[in-house]
Motif scaffolding. Structure first.
Motif, PDB file in Angstrom:
ATOM      1  N   THR A   1      11.077   1.959  16.212  1.00 31.59           N
ATOM      2  CA  THR A   1      10.333   1.745  14.972  1.00 31.59           C
ATOM      3  C   THR A   1       9.742   3.070  14.506  1.00 31.59           C
ATOM      4  OG1 THR A   1       9.775  -0.500  15.661  1.00 31.59           O
ATOM      5  CG2 THR A   1       8.442   0.449  13.917  1.00 31.59           C
ATOM      6  N   VAL A   2       9.864   3.343  13.212  1.00 31.27           N
ATOM      7  CA  VAL A   2       9.254   4.529  12.612  1.00 31.27           C
ATOM      8  C   VAL A   2       8.485   4.101  11.367  1.00 31.27           C
ATOM      9  CG1 VAL A   2      10.977   6.129  13.509  1.00 31.27           C
ATOM     10  CG2 VAL A   2      11.312   5.101  11.267  1.00 31.27           C
ATOM     11  N   LYS A   3       7.559   4.962  10.939  1.00 33.01           N
ATOM     12  CA  LYS A   3       6.711   4.649   9.782  1.00 33.01           C
ATOM     13  C   LYS A   3       6.688   5.814   8.813  1.00 33.01           C
ATOM     14  CE  LYS A   3       3.581   1.781  12.493  1.00 33.01           C
ATOM     15  NZ  LYS A   3       2.193   1.572  12.924  1.00 33.01           N
ATOM     16  N   GLY A   4       6.183   5.515   7.619  1.00 35.31           N
ATOM     17  CA  GLY A   4       6.028   6.556   6.610  1.00 35.31           C
ATOM     18  C   GLY A   4       5.558   5.951   5.305  1.00 35.31           C
ATOM     19  N   THR A   5       5.738   6.704   4.236  1.00 41.18           N
ATOM     20  CA  THR A   5       5.367   6.238   2.903  1.00 41.18           C
ATOM     21  C   THR A   5       6.627   6.159   2.041  1.00 41.18           C
ATOM     22  OG1 THR A   5       4.909   8.492   2.153  1.00 41.18           O
ATOM     23  CG2 THR A   5       3.044   7.221   3.035  1.00 41.18           C
ATOM     24  N   TYR A   6       6.542   5.407   0.953  1.00 42.57           N
ATOM     25  CA  TYR A   6       7.704   5.245   0.084  1.00 42.57           C
ATOM     26  C   TYR A   6       7.270   5.198  -1.372  1.00 42.57           C
ATOM     27  CZ  TYR A   6       6.464   0.433  -0.939  1.00 42.57           C
ATOM     28  OH  TYR A   6       5.803  -0.676  -1.389  1.00 42.57           O
ATOM     29  N   ALA A   7       8.257   5.390  -2.245  1.00 39.08           N
ATOM     30  CA  ALA A   7       8.084   5.210  -3.685  1.00 39.08           C
ATOM     31  C   ALA A   7       9.457   4.933  -4.278  1.00 39.08           C
ATOM     32  CB  ALA A   7       7.479   6.453  -4.323  1.00 39.08           C
ATOM     33  N   PHE A   8       9.498   4.176  -5.356  1.00 42.69           N
ATOM     34  CA  PHE A   8      10.733   4.018  -6.114  1.00 42.69           C
ATOM     35  C   PHE A   8      10.725   5.119  -7.167  1.00 42.69           C
ATOM     36  CE2 PHE A   8      10.434  -0.211  -4.273  1.00 42.69           C
ATOM     37  CZ  PHE A   8      11.756  -0.453  -3.934  1.00 42.69           C
ATOM     38  N   VAL A   9      11.771   5.947  -7.179  1.00 40.64           N
ATOM     39  CA  VAL A   9      11.836   7.086  -8.089  1.00 40.64           C
ATOM     40  C   VAL A   9      13.096   7.010  -8.936  1.00 40.64           C
ATOM     41  CG1 VAL A   9      10.464   8.604  -6.596  1.00 40.64           C
ATOM     42  CG2 VAL A   9      12.937   8.546  -6.332  1.00 40.64           C
TER      43      VAL A   9
ATOM     44  N   ASP B   1       0.812  -1.223   0.000  1.00 42.24           N
ATOM     45  CA  ASP B   1       0.000   0.000   0.000  1.00 42.24           C
ATOM     46  C   ASP B   1       0.849   1.279   0.000  1.00 42.24           C
ATOM     47  OD1 ASP B   1       0.993   0.039   2.594  1.00 42.24           O
ATOM     48  OD2 ASP B   1      -0.970   0.137   3.556  1.00 42.24           O
ATOM     49  N   GLY B   2       2.172   1.150  -0.184  1.00 41.05           N
ATOM     50  CA  GLY B   2       3.045   2.313  -0.248  1.00 41.05           C
ATOM     51  C   GLY B   2       3.532   2.817   1.098  1.00 41.05           C
ATOM     52  N   THR B   3       3.364   2.024   2.152  1.00 36.95           N
ATOM     53  CA  THR B   3       3.852   2.400   3.474  1.00 36.95           C
ATOM     54  C   THR B   3       5.073   1.559   3.831  1.00 36.95           C
ATOM     55  OG1 THR B   3       2.388   0.863   4.628  1.00 36.95           O
ATOM     56  CG2 THR B   3       1.565   3.108   4.268  1.00 36.95           C
ATOM     57  N   PHE B   4       5.893   2.096   4.735  1.00 35.94           N
ATOM     58  CA  PHE B   4       7.060   1.355   5.201  1.00 35.94           C
ATOM     59  C   PHE B   4       7.127   1.413   6.718  1.00 35.94           C
ATOM     60  CE2 PHE B   4       8.926   5.597   5.221  1.00 35.94           C
ATOM     61  CZ  PHE B   4       9.753   5.577   6.331  1.00 35.94           C
ATOM     62  N   ILE B   5       7.847   0.453   7.271  1.00 40.49           N
ATOM     63  CA  ILE B   5       8.195   0.425   8.685  1.00 40.49           C
ATOM     64  C   ILE B   5       9.704   0.221   8.743  1.00 40.49           C
ATOM     65  CG2 ILE B   5       7.932  -0.763  10.895  1.00 40.49           C
ATOM     66  CD1 ILE B   5       5.188  -1.756   9.837  1.00 40.49           C
TER      67      ILE B   5
END
Length: 150
Positions: A86-94, A71-75
């Motif tokens: 632990t931290v969270k956020g969103t990601y994309a390959f660019v 779903d485009g999220t990372f841990i």
């Protein structure tokens, strides 16, 4: 004779060109680029001083991994001196001018954010289909090398 040669050559070309190629398959790896979740584990780290050998495995200052969800999220998880963060956020390959990067956007400021700016973004260069390299090395941070294990 020329006709037979031309016929055989044409058949050869048709067979060679009809081979189905799967662009998402990674050579020499059972992992696929679109397979999730993806787990990337820190396997080696170096310092900014050239004559210090790299630390590998349990000899590193900390253990760390990224878990990328479909779903485009990372841990991001780091274990250091029996403490787990632990931290969270969103990601994309660019795609940038010098290659493909994993761009991670953290939800908030945190101690695991490794970058060369004041942004909440972190970049890791996709070196091969199963290798990532941290970019905070460019601003005297540690050299961080990750391997995709899942």
């Amino acid at each position: 004779m020329k006709k037979a040669f031309f016929t055989l050559f044409s058949i050869f070309i048709l067979v060679a060109c009809s081979k189905d190629h799967d662009s998402s398959a990674q050579p020499n790896s059972p992992l696929k680029a679109d397979q999730y979740p993806q787990q990337w584990k820190l396997v080696k780290m170096t310092g900014s001083i050239a004559d210090i050998p790299p630390a590998i495995g349990e000899n590193m200052e900390w253990q760390e991994d990224y878990l990328l969800q479909s779903d485009g999220t990372f841990i991001k998880t780091r274990e250091r001196e029996n403490n787990t963060t632990t931290v969270k956020g969103t990601y994309a390959f660019v795609k940038l001018s010098d290659g493909t990067y994993l761009e991670l956007i953290h939800e908030s400021e945190n101690t695991l954010l490794c970058n060369c700016s004041a942004e909440l973004k972190e970049y890791l260069k996709l070196d091969t289909d199963t290798d990532l390299i941290g970019t905070c090395w460019a601003c005297d941070g540690p050299g961080l090398f990750y391997k995709r294990i899942k």
